[in-house]
Design a protein around this motif. Structure first.
Motif, mmCIF file in Angstrom:
data_model
loop_
_atom_site.group_PDB
_atom_site.id
_atom_site.type_symbol
_atom_site.label_atom_id
_atom_site.label_comp_id
_atom_site.label_asym_id
_atom_site.label_seq_id
_atom_site.Cartn_x
_atom_site.Cartn_y
_atom_site.Cartn_z
ATOM 1 N N ALA A 75 6.901 7.610 3.674
ATOM 2 C CA ALA A 75 6.176 8.635 2.927
ATOM 3 C C ALA A 75 5.391 8.082 1.734
ATOM 4 O O ALA A 75 4.615 8.812 1.123
ATOM 5 N N LEU A 76 5.580 6.794 1.419
ATOM 6 C CA LEU A 76 4.830 6.218 0.297
ATOM 7 C C LEU A 76 3.340 6.206 0.606
ATOM 8 O O LEU A 76 2.928 5.841 1.707
ATOM 9 N N ALA A 77 2.550 6.585 -0.369
ATOM 10 C CA ALA A 77 1.096 6.481 -0.230
ATOM 11 C C ALA A 77 0.712 5.020 -0.425
ATOM 12 O O ALA A 77 1.177 4.369 -1.363
ATOM 13 N N VAL A 78 -0.115 4.507 0.472
ATOM 14 C CA VAL A 78 -0.571 3.119 0.376
ATOM 15 C C VAL A 78 -2.092 3.073 0.445
ATOM 16 O O VAL A 78 -2.724 3.914 1.075
ATOM 17 N N ALA A 79 -2.657 2.084 -0.212
ATOM 18 C CA ALA A 79 -4.102 1.859 -0.175
ATOM 19 C C ALA A 79 -4.338 0.355 -0.191
ATOM 20 O O ALA A 79 -4.668 -0.232 -1.226
ATOM 21 N N PRO A 80 -4.145 -0.283 0.958
ATOM 22 C CA PRO A 80 -4.342 -1.730 1.009
ATOM 23 C C PRO A 80 -5.818 -2.086 0.958
ATOM 24 O O PRO A 80 -6.664 -1.358 1.471
ATOM 25 N N CYS A 81 -6.100 -3.198 0.343
ATOM 26 C CA CYS A 81 -7.466 -3.707 0.288
ATOM 27 C C CYS A 81 -7.678 -4.599 1.504
ATOM 28 O O CYS A 81 -6.930 -5.552 1.719
ATOM 29 N N GLY A 82 -8.678 -4.269 2.309
ATOM 30 C CA GLY A 82 -8.974 -5.060 3.494
ATOM 31 C C GLY A 82 -10.194 -4.506 4.199
ATOM 32 O O GLY A 82 -10.760 -3.488 3.796
ATOM 33 N N SER A 83 -10.569 -5.166 5.262
ATOM 34 C CA SER A 83 -11.724 -4.714 6.053
ATOM 35 C C SER A 83 -11.356 -3.429 6.800
ATOM 36 O O SER A 83 -10.178 -3.063 6.896
ATOM 37 N N ASP A 84 -12.361 -2.760 7.360
ATOM 38 C CA ASP A 84 -12.101 -1.558 8.146
ATOM 39 C C ASP A 84 -11.152 -1.865 9.298
ATOM 40 O O ASP A 84 -10.233 -1.096 9.581
ATOM 41 N N PHE A 85 -11.375 -2.991 9.979
ATOM 42 C CA PHE A 85 -10.515 -3.360 11.097
ATOM 43 C C PHE A 85 -9.086 -3.607 10.628
ATOM 44 O O PHE A 85 -8.124 -3.126 11.248
ATOM 45 N N GLU A 86 -8.913 -4.337 9.533
ATOM 46 C CA GLU A 86 -7.573 -4.602 9.025
ATOM 47 C C GLU A 86 -6.860 -3.299 8.680
ATOM 48 O O GLU A 86 -5.691 -3.103 9.050
ATOM 49 N N ARG A 87 -7.561 -2.394 8.008
ATOM 50 C CA ARG A 87 -6.937 -1.108 7.655
ATOM 51 C C ARG A 87 -6.584 -0.309 8.904
ATOM 52 O O ARG A 87 -5.560 0.378 8.938
ATOM 53 N N ALA A 88 -7.377 -0.421 9.965
ATOM 54 C CA ALA A 88 -7.052 0.264 11.225
ATOM 55 C C ALA A 88 -5.782 -0.321 11.833
ATOM 56 O O ALA A 88 -4.908 0.427 12.309
#
Length: 177
Positions: A75-88
């Motif tokens: 349930a933790l909100a996360v916002a990793p920094c990365g490319s669109d593909f990495e975030r996918a």
């Protein structure tokens, strides 16, 4: 990052010091192991003397996780920094339930890839997995080789093995014994 300065907490965990960076809204941006294990339990050892509400929620979630509540970080909100593909890729990883694993090829297929070479392949997923900036909350430790082997983990294979066992995963070979 959301408004406000990024904040940092260092937790002492059974697997070593875990550096957590979050914003004032309680969104986690980074969780990285810094060193070796500790027997002192989970507790904040660096950060503000009185953690704010956001930090307290994050500390509590990690404490529950290490106490055996394997889904406490979901349930933790996360916002990793990365490319669109990495975030996918990382979004797919967050959907792997505790105690289960997926192969790199499984993750590629979930993103529309195929063995024919169309879409992302297992190697691209592996590269994205290795760049995951939020250990545990984005459970890259749940990705294993197609043959069931434990493959690389930025935090070390000893941690990957521990995390999977902690979550109740048992290798397929073990069920044959």
């Amino acid at each position: 990052m959301a408004e406000g300065q990024p904040r940092g907490i260092t937790l002492l965990t059974p697997l070593g010091r875990l550096l957590l960076r979050h914003d004032t809204d309680g969104v986690l941006h980074e969780a990285i192991f810094e060193d070796g294990p500790s027997a002192d339990g989970v507790r904040a050892i660096e950060g503000p003397a009185q953690p704010d509400v956001a930090a307290q929620r994050i500390i509590e979630a990690f404490s529950r996780y290490f106490a055996g509540e394997a889904d406490a970080l979901a349930a933790l909100a996360v916002a990793p920094c990365g490319s669109d593909f990495e975030r996918a890729v990382w979004a797919v990883l967050r959907r792997i339930p505790p105690g289960e694993t997926r192969s790199y090829a499984d993750v590629a297929r979930a993103l529309g890839g195929a063995a024919t070479g169309r879409g992302p392949n297992a190697r691209a997923v592996g590269r994205a997995n290795a760049r995951n900036p939020i250990a545990l909350a984005i459970p890259c430790h749940r990705v294993i080789g197609a043959d069931g082997s434990l493959t690389g983990y930025a935090g070390g294979l000893h941690r990957k093995r521990w995390l999977l066992a902690h979550e109740g995963w048992r290798p397929a070979q073990e069920s044959l014994i």
